[in-house]
Design a protein around this motif. Structure first.
Motif, short mmCIF file in Angstrom:
data_model
loop_
_atom_site.label_atom_id
_atom_site.label_comp_id
_atom_site.label_asym_id
_atom_site.label_seq_id
_atom_site.Cartn_x
_atom_site.Cartn_y
_atom_site.Cartn_z
N GLU A 17 6.13 -36.36 78.11
CA GLU A 17 5.81 -37.79 78.09
C GLU A 17 4.85 -38.13 76.94
OE1 GLU A 17 6.34 -38.81 82.85
OE2 GLU A 17 4.40 -38.10 82.08
N ILE A 18 3.91 -37.26 76.70
CA ILE A 18 2.97 -37.49 75.60
C ILE A 18 3.70 -37.45 74.26
CG2 ILE A 18 1.01 -36.47 74.36
CD1 ILE A 18 -0.14 -35.74 77.12
N GLU A 19 4.67 -36.56 74.11
CA GLU A 19 5.44 -36.52 72.86
C GLU A 19 6.21 -37.82 72.66
OE1 GLU A 19 5.47 -34.40 70.27
OE2 GLU A 19 3.73 -33.61 71.35
N ARG A 20 6.72 -38.39 73.75
CA ARG A 20 7.43 -39.67 73.64
C ARG A 20 6.45 -40.79 73.28
NH1 ARG A 20 11.17 -39.99 78.92
NH2 ARG A 20 11.96 -41.84 77.84
N MET A 21 5.24 -40.70 73.79
CA MET A 21 4.23 -41.68 73.41
C MET A 21 3.82 -41.53 71.95
SD MET A 21 1.70 -42.08 76.69
CE MET A 21 0.98 -43.56 75.96
N ARG A 22 3.86 -40.32 71.44
CA ARG A 22 3.54 -40.12 70.02
C ARG A 22 4.50 -40.90 69.13
NH1 ARG A 22 -0.13 -35.95 69.21
NH2 ARG A 22 -0.25 -34.40 70.90
N ALA A 23 5.78 -40.96 69.53
CA ALA A 23 6.76 -41.71 68.75
C ALA A 23 6.39 -43.19 68.71
CB ALA A 23 8.16 -41.52 69.34
N SER A 24 5.94 -43.71 69.84
CA SER A 24 5.50 -45.11 69.88
C SER A 24 4.27 -45.30 69.00
CB SER A 24 5.18 -45.52 71.33
OG SER A 24 6.31 -45.36 72.16
N GLY A 25 3.35 -44.36 69.07
CA GLY A 25 2.14 -44.44 68.26
C GLY A 25 2.43 -44.37 66.77
N ARG A 26 3.38 -43.52 66.40
CA ARG A 26 3.75 -43.42 64.98
C ARG A 26 4.35 -44.72 64.48
NH1 ARG A 26 5.00 -37.88 66.33
NH2 ARG A 26 7.12 -38.48 66.92
N LEU A 27 5.13 -45.38 65.34
CA LEU A 27 5.72 -46.66 64.94
C LEU A 27 4.63 -47.72 64.76
CD1 LEU A 27 8.02 -48.54 64.32
CD2 LEU A 27 8.39 -48.84 66.79
N VAL A 28 3.67 -47.75 65.65
CA VAL A 28 2.55 -48.69 65.50
C VAL A 28 1.83 -48.43 64.18
CG1 VAL A 28 0.33 -49.42 66.42
CG2 VAL A 28 2.26 -49.10 67.97
N ARG A 29 1.62 -47.16 63.85
CA ARG A 29 0.96 -46.83 62.59
C ARG A 29 1.79 -47.33 61.41
NH1 ARG A 29 -3.82 -46.64 61.30
NH2 ARG A 29 -3.01 -48.12 59.78
N LYS A 30 3.12 -47.23 61.50
CA LYS A 30 3.99 -47.73 60.44
C LYS A 30 3.83 -49.24 60.29
CE LYS A 30 8.85 -47.82 58.99
NZ LYS A 30 10.24 -47.39 59.34
N VAL A 31 3.75 -49.94 61.40
CA VAL A 31 3.56 -51.39 61.38
C VAL A 31 2.23 -51.74 60.70
CG1 VAL A 31 3.19 -53.45 62.79
CG2 VAL A 31 4.98 -51.82 63.41
N LEU A 32 1.16 -51.05 61.11
CA LEU A 32 -0.16 -51.35 60.55
C LEU A 32 -0.22 -51.03 59.06
CD1 LEU A 32 -2.46 -50.09 63.46
CD2 LEU A 32 -1.69 -52.44 62.99
N ASN A 33 0.46 -49.97 58.65
CA ASN A 33 0.51 -49.65 57.22
C ASN A 33 1.22 -50.75 56.44
OD1 ASN A 33 -0.79 -47.22 57.64
ND2 ASN A 33 1.06 -45.98 57.56
N ARG A 34 2.31 -51.27 57.00
CA ARG A 34 3.06 -52.35 56.34
C ARG A 34 2.21 -53.61 56.21
NH1 ARG A 34 5.94 -54.24 52.49
NH2 ARG A 34 7.39 -55.91 53.03
N VAL A 35 1.53 -53.95 57.28
CA VAL A 35 0.69 -55.15 57.25
C VAL A 35 -0.46 -54.98 56.26
CG1 VAL A 35 -0.89 -56.57 58.63
CG2 VAL A 35 1.31 -55.86 59.59
N THR A 36 -1.03 -53.79 56.20
CA THR A 36 -2.12 -53.52 55.25
C THR A 36 -1.65 -53.71 53.81
OG1 THR A 36 -3.16 -51.97 56.79
CG2 THR A 36 -3.77 -51.78 54.48
N GLU A 37 -0.43 -53.27 53.51
CA GLU A 37 0.13 -53.45 52.17
C GLU A 37 0.24 -54.92 51.79
OE1 GLU A 37 3.91 -51.59 52.30
OE2 GLU A 37 3.14 -49.54 52.35
N LEU A 38 0.58 -55.75 52.77
CA LEU A 38 0.85 -57.17 52.51
C LEU A 38 -0.40 -58.04 52.56
CD1 LEU A 38 4.08 -57.60 54.68
CD2 LEU A 38 3.96 -57.40 52.19
N CYS A 39 -1.45 -57.54 53.13
CA CYS A 39 -2.64 -58.35 53.42
C CYS A 39 -3.46 -58.56 52.14
CB CYS A 39 -3.48 -57.69 54.51
SG CYS A 39 -4.80 -58.75 55.12
N LYS A 40 -3.16 -59.67 51.45
CA LYS A 40 -3.81 -60.00 50.20
C LYS A 40 -4.16 -61.49 50.20
CE LYS A 40 -1.57 -56.44 47.37
NZ LYS A 40 -1.13 -55.65 48.53
#
Length: 239
Positions: A17-40
């Motif tokens: 279950e924790i490994e499945r949660m890691r996938a969700s966490g990695r996706l959130v990190r991808k979202v935050l990275n994308r927003v950080t790139e655009l935040c200007k």
């Protein structure tokens, strides 16, 4: 598996279950990275929110924040993410506000991917941020590292929270008490509440012992000066 802990029924997750949660966490990190790139400067908070939505839906996830229940029947949170600017601490609503040089922009994102939740936030420093504000952001990041480095099975949460609080307050910052972290799993908000301070007189403060399989969203929040916050008239944004 639920275990009684500090008077609460806390669900312990298996390794799978924790490994499945890691996938969700990695996706959130991808979202935050994308927003950080655009935040200007010149970009609106709505544009950031839309980019976040496009990123997590493209991965097959759904957002956890849009339409999150409010105190008014039939109403819910209006954004896909929480975007809080400058004096806003949490739960800011995306809109037409344009980012400016010197802003700090907090972006909080939660997703549900294949039945499991991921929830994380980042603070983006845009351009020429004032030195005292930059220093506060760096100190708050260090508070999170203190928690991560000291979380171990068998310890009481008060031991961790006291280390977090002591560092923040010794550095001259107020530790927000109105909003705290939480357990997470198949629901975004599970027991236990995870405060960043110790005050056992507080009716919302409950001690618990860290156990293997416990998954927590630790959310340190510091202010320049007072720990107090106010909620805006729209009943969401706290700052």
């Amino acid at each position: 598996m639920f275990r009684k802990n500090g008077g609460m029924a806390i669900r312990l997750k298996t390794r799978d279950e924790i490994e499945r949660m890691r996938a969700s966490g990695r996706l959130v990190r991808k979202v935050l990275n994308r927003v950080t790139e655009l935040c200007k400067p010149g970009v609106t908070t709505r544009e950031l929110d839309e980019a976040a939505y496009e990123t997590f839906t493209a991965a097959g996830a759904r957002g956890l924040f849009k339409n999150y229940p409010t105190y008014k029947p039939g109403e819910g949170f209006p954004s896909n993410t929480c975007i809080s600017v400058n004096e806003e601490v949490v739960h800011g609503i995306a809109g037409d506000r344009k980012i400016k040089d010197g802003d700090i922009v907090g972006v909080d994102c939660g997703v549900l991917l294949e039945g499991w939740c991921g929830d994380s936030a980042t603070t983006i420093l845009v351009g020429n941020v004032k030195p005292d504000v930059r220093k506060m952001c760096e100190a708050t990041q260090h508070v999170l590292r203190i928690a991560i480095e000291n979380i171990k099975p068998g310890r009481k949460w008060s031991q961790i929270a006291r280390l977090m609080q002591n560092y923040a307050e010794r550095s001259g910052y107020g530790v927000v008490r109105d909003f705290v972290g939480h357990g997470i799993g198949q629901k975004m908000h599970e027991d236990p509440k995870v405060p960043n301070y110790v005050d056992k007189r507080d009716k919302n403060w409950k001690e618990f012992t860290l156990r293997p399989g416990m998954v927590l969203a630790v959310e340190p929040m510091c202010n320049l000066g007072s720990a107090q916050v106010e909620t805006l008239d729209e009943q969401w944004t706290g700052g």
